[in-house]
Motif scaffolding. Sequence first.
Motif, PDB file in Angstrom:
ATOM      1  N   LEU A 222       0.795   8.880   1.826  1.00  0.00           N
ATOM      2  CA  LEU A 222       0.013   9.417   0.723  1.00  0.00           C
ATOM      3  C   LEU A 222      -0.309   8.304  -0.269  1.00  0.00           C
ATOM      4  O   LEU A 222       0.525   7.433  -0.531  1.00  0.00           O
ATOM      5  N   ASN A 223      -1.499   8.364  -0.824  1.00  0.00           N
ATOM      6  CA  ASN A 223      -1.875   7.429  -1.887  1.00  0.00           C
ATOM      7  C   ASN A 223      -2.741   8.161  -2.895  1.00  0.00           C
ATOM      8  O   ASN A 223      -3.793   8.710  -2.541  1.00  0.00           O
ATOM      9  N   ASP A 224      -2.271   8.207  -4.140  1.00  0.00           N
ATOM     10  CA  ASP A 224      -2.992   8.908  -5.210  1.00  0.00           C
ATOM     11  C   ASP A 224      -3.374  10.326  -4.797  1.00  0.00           C
ATOM     12  O   ASP A 224      -4.494  10.783  -5.061  1.00  0.00           O
ATOM     13  N   GLY A 225      -2.437  11.021  -4.134  1.00  0.00           N
ATOM     14  CA  GLY A 225      -2.644  12.426  -3.804  1.00  0.00           C
ATOM     15  C   GLY A 225      -3.444  12.707  -2.560  1.00  0.00           C
ATOM     16  O   GLY A 225      -3.727  13.865  -2.252  1.00  0.00           O
ATOM     17  N   GLU A 226      -3.800  11.672  -1.814  1.00  0.00           N
ATOM     18  CA  GLU A 226      -4.605  11.854  -0.606  1.00  0.00           C
ATOM     19  C   GLU A 226      -3.895  11.270   0.608  1.00  0.00           C
ATOM     20  O   GLU A 226      -3.133  10.310   0.493  1.00  0.00           O
ATOM     21  N   VAL A 227      -4.161  11.843   1.789  1.00  0.00           N
ATOM     22  CA  VAL A 227      -3.585  11.333   3.026  1.00  0.00           C
ATOM     23  C   VAL A 227      -4.371  10.114   3.490  1.00  0.00           C
ATOM     24  O   VAL A 227      -5.591  10.179   3.662  1.00  0.00           O
ATOM     25  N   ILE A 228      -3.657   9.015   3.682  1.00  0.00           N
ATOM     26  CA  ILE A 228      -4.267   7.815   4.246  1.00  0.00           C
ATOM     27  C   ILE A 228      -4.152   7.840   5.764  1.00  0.00           C
ATOM     28  O   ILE A 228      -5.128   7.644   6.485  1.00  0.00           O
ATOM     29  N   GLU A 229      -2.930   8.095   6.253  1.00  0.00           N
ATOM     30  CA  GLU A 229      -2.696   8.153   7.693  1.00  0.00           C
ATOM     31  C   GLU A 229      -1.504   9.058   7.996  1.00  0.00           C
ATOM     32  O   GLU A 229      -0.614   9.220   7.154  1.00  0.00           O
ATOM     33  N   GLN A 230      -1.472   9.613   9.201  1.00  0.00           N
ATOM     34  CA  GLN A 230      -0.282  10.272   9.729  1.00  0.00           C
ATOM     35  C   GLN A 230      -0.122   9.846  11.184  1.00  0.00           C
ATOM     36  O   GLN A 230      -1.082   9.878  11.956  1.00  0.00           O
ATOM     37  N   GLY A 231       1.103   9.436  11.554  1.00  0.00           N
ATOM     38  CA  GLY A 231       1.293   9.021  12.936  1.00  0.00           C
ATOM     39  C   GLY A 231       2.592   8.282  13.159  1.00  0.00           C
ATOM     40  O   GLY A 231       3.576   8.490  12.444  1.00  0.00           O
ATOM     41  N   ASP A 232       2.603   7.397  14.138  1.00  0.00           N
ATOM     42  CA  ASP A 232       3.786   6.663  14.570  1.00  0.00           C
ATOM     43  C   ASP A 232       4.251   5.675  13.492  1.00  0.00           C
ATOM     44  O   ASP A 232       3.462   4.874  12.999  1.00  0.00           O
ATOM     45  N   PRO A 233       5.562   5.725  13.115  1.00  0.00           N
ATOM     46  CA  PRO A 233       6.071   4.780  12.103  1.00  0.00           C
ATOM     47  C   PRO A 233       5.837   3.321  12.461  1.00  0.00           C
ATOM     48  O   PRO A 233       5.557   2.502  11.570  1.00  0.00           O
ATOM     49  N   GLU A 234       5.933   2.977  13.748  1.00  0.00           N
ATOM     50  CA  GLU A 234       5.767   1.579  14.157  1.00  0.00           C
ATOM     51  C   GLU A 234       4.360   1.067  13.868  1.00  0.00           C
ATOM     52  O   GLU A 234       4.163  -0.132  13.669  1.00  0.00           O
ATOM     53  N   GLU A 235       3.394   1.967  13.851  1.00  0.00           N
ATOM     54  CA  GLU A 235       2.017   1.567  13.576  1.00  0.00           C
ATOM     55  C   GLU A 235       1.697   1.611  12.090  1.00  0.00           C
ATOM     56  O   GLU A 235       1.023   0.725  11.553  1.00  0.00           O
ATOM     57  N   ILE A 236       2.192   2.651  11.407  1.00  0.00           N
ATOM     58  CA  ILE A 236       1.793   2.875  10.018  1.00  0.00           C
ATOM     59  C   ILE A 236       2.596   2.033   9.032  1.00  0.00           C
ATOM     60  O   ILE A 236       2.038   1.498   8.060  1.00  0.00           O
ATOM     61  N   LEU A 237       3.898   1.872   9.255  1.00  0.00           N
ATOM     62  CA  LEU A 237       4.729   1.148   8.285  1.00  0.00           C
ATOM     63  C   LEU A 237       4.266  -0.295   8.041  1.00  0.00           C
ATOM     64  O   LEU A 237       4.232  -0.732   6.884  1.00  0.00           O
ATOM     65  N   PRO A 238       3.900  -1.060   9.068  1.00  0.00           N
ATOM     66  CA  PRO A 238       3.404  -2.420   8.792  1.00  0.00           C
ATOM     67  C   PRO A 238       2.143  -2.419   7.932  1.00  0.00           C
ATOM     68  O   PRO A 238       1.989  -3.273   7.043  1.00  0.00           O
ATOM     69  N   ARG A 239       1.235  -1.469   8.174  1.00  0.00           N
ATOM     70  CA  ARG A 239       0.007  -1.403   7.364  1.00  0.00           C
ATOM     71  C   ARG A 239       0.336  -1.009   5.924  1.00  0.00           C
ATOM     72  O   ARG A 239      -0.285  -1.512   4.973  1.00  0.00           O
ATOM     73  N   TYR A 240       1.307  -0.119   5.772  1.00  0.00           N
ATOM     74  CA  TYR A 240       1.716   0.290   4.431  1.00  0.00           C
ATOM     75  C   TYR A 240       2.342  -0.881   3.670  1.00  0.00           C
ATOM     76  O   TYR A 240       2.054  -1.090   2.479  1.00  0.00           O
ATOM     77  N   MET A 241       3.180  -1.658   4.360  1.00  0.00           N
ATOM     78  CA  MET A 241       3.813  -2.812   3.710  1.00  0.00           C
ATOM     79  C   MET A 241       2.778  -3.851   3.282  1.00  0.00           C
ATOM     80  O   MET A 241       2.891  -4.437   2.201  1.00  0.00           O
ATOM     81  N   GLU A 242       1.762  -4.055   4.111  1.00  0.00           N
ATOM     82  CA  GLU A 242       0.680  -4.973   3.734  1.00  0.00           C
ATOM     83  C   GLU A 242      -0.075  -4.465   2.518  1.00  0.00           C
ATOM     84  O   GLU A 242      -0.435  -5.223   1.619  1.00  0.00           O
ATOM     85  N   PHE A 243      -0.294  -3.160   2.484  1.00  0.00           N
ATOM     86  CA  PHE A 243      -0.973  -2.524   1.350  1.00  0.00           C
ATOM     87  C   PHE A 243      -0.176  -2.737   0.066  1.00  0.00           C
ATOM     88  O   PHE A 243      -0.740  -3.098  -0.981  1.00  0.00           O
ATOM     89  N   MET A 244       1.148  -2.530   0.126  1.00  0.00           N
ATOM     90  CA  MET A 244       1.992  -2.682  -1.042  1.00  0.00           C
ATOM     91  C   MET A 244       2.054  -4.138  -1.497  1.00  0.00           C
ATOM     92  O   MET A 244       2.085  -4.424  -2.710  1.00  0.00           O
ATOM     93  N   LYS A 245       2.041  -5.077  -0.563  1.00  0.00           N
ATOM     94  CA  LYS A 245       2.020  -6.496  -0.914  1.00  0.00           C
ATOM     95  C   LYS A 245       0.740  -6.851  -1.660  1.00  0.00           C
ATOM     96  O   LYS A 245       0.750  -7.610  -2.628  1.00  0.00           O
ATOM     97  N   SER A 246      -0.369  -6.314  -1.179  1.00  0.00           N
ATOM     98  CA  SER A 246      -1.655  -6.596  -1.816  1.00  0.00           C
ATOM     99  C   SER A 246      -1.699  -6.023  -3.242  1.00  0.00           C
ATOM    100  O   SER A 246      -2.329  -6.590  -4.129  1.00  0.00           O
ATOM    101  N   LYS A 247      -1.001  -4.890  -3.440  1.00  0.00           N
ATOM    102  CA  LYS A 247      -0.953  -4.293  -4.775  1.00  0.00           C
ATOM    103  C   LYS A 247      -0.174  -5.184  -5.743  1.00  0.00           C
ATOM    104  O   LYS A 247      -0.526  -5.308  -6.923  1.00  0.00           O
ATOM    105  N   LYS A 248       0.908  -5.784  -5.244  1.00  0.00           N
ATOM    106  CA  LYS A 248       1.734  -6.635  -6.098  1.00  0.00           C
ATOM    107  C   LYS A 248       1.004  -7.896  -6.511  1.00  0.00           C
ATOM    108  O   LYS A 248       1.247  -8.442  -7.583  1.00  0.00           O
ATOM    109  N   LYS A 249       0.097  -8.385  -5.660  1.00  0.00           N
ATOM    110  CA  LYS A 249      -0.622  -9.621  -5.961  1.00  0.00           C
ATOM    111  C   LYS A 249      -1.671  -9.416  -7.049  1.00  0.00           C
ATOM    112  O   LYS A 249      -2.069 -10.375  -7.709  1.00  0.00           O
TER     113      LYS A 249
END
Length: 250
Positions: A222-249
């Motif tokens: 979820l991001n700001d109340g909306e679904v970004i993705e639903q599925g396999d943790p092995e696929e989604i977690l790396p993309r989520y971590m990249e997203f969070m890194k980009s937010k910190k920068k």
Amino acid sequence: MSSNEKKIALSVRNLHIFYRGLKKTSIRSSWMRLKDKVEIFEALKGVSFDLEEGKILGIIGKNGSGKSTMLRAIAGIFSPDEGTIDLHGRRVSLLSIGVGFNKKLTGRENIYLSGMLLGFSEEQIAEKEKEITDFADIGKFIDRPVKTYSSGMYSKLAFAITAILETDIMLIDEVLSVGDQRFKEKSYNKMKELISDETRTVVIVSHSLSTIEELCDEVLWLNDGEVIEQGDPEEILPRYMEFMKSKKKK
């Protein structure tokens, strides 16, 4: 339905939840009198997903994405402003610090109150009472008002009630990281035991991605109340971590 066809335990359709608060204008902008204005925040914006029976779903997202709001809506604490939540006749429990206890009552009294709110009879709760108090392991505090509890004792009792009075759908909000190290290990092992049941459906909200990765079959981002993705943790977690890194920068 064929024996191989999966049953849906939870269906969420076009879910919208709004928070309403009062925001006063300044005296300068309303010279004659103060006027209250309703400020509306949309916590969930048309969320839809299905969860199969026996699956373990982890909900991830940055702070303010609507994760805890989602759990409370599924538990029936919040009513949808729009959309529907269908439990398909299943009993649901929410394990979350600060939710569900009457702080004026003792821990033992709250065992019965919580159990009855989950749909158990007084006799069914009485059969499990000793198991609950033994697991919580808070000693004489079990007969003292919950308002005297530390957050650790509160979490121990809340976890014990939810873990021992087993429901079809368990909702877990960040409580696996609360309490002393011994209880963390005990609750984590108990949770692994509970979710190994092929008919029990679990939804976990946690900022611990290692917990999500180890325990969950699926991830809902979820991001700001909306679904970004639903599925396999092995696929989604790396993309989520990249997203969070980009937010910190930024």
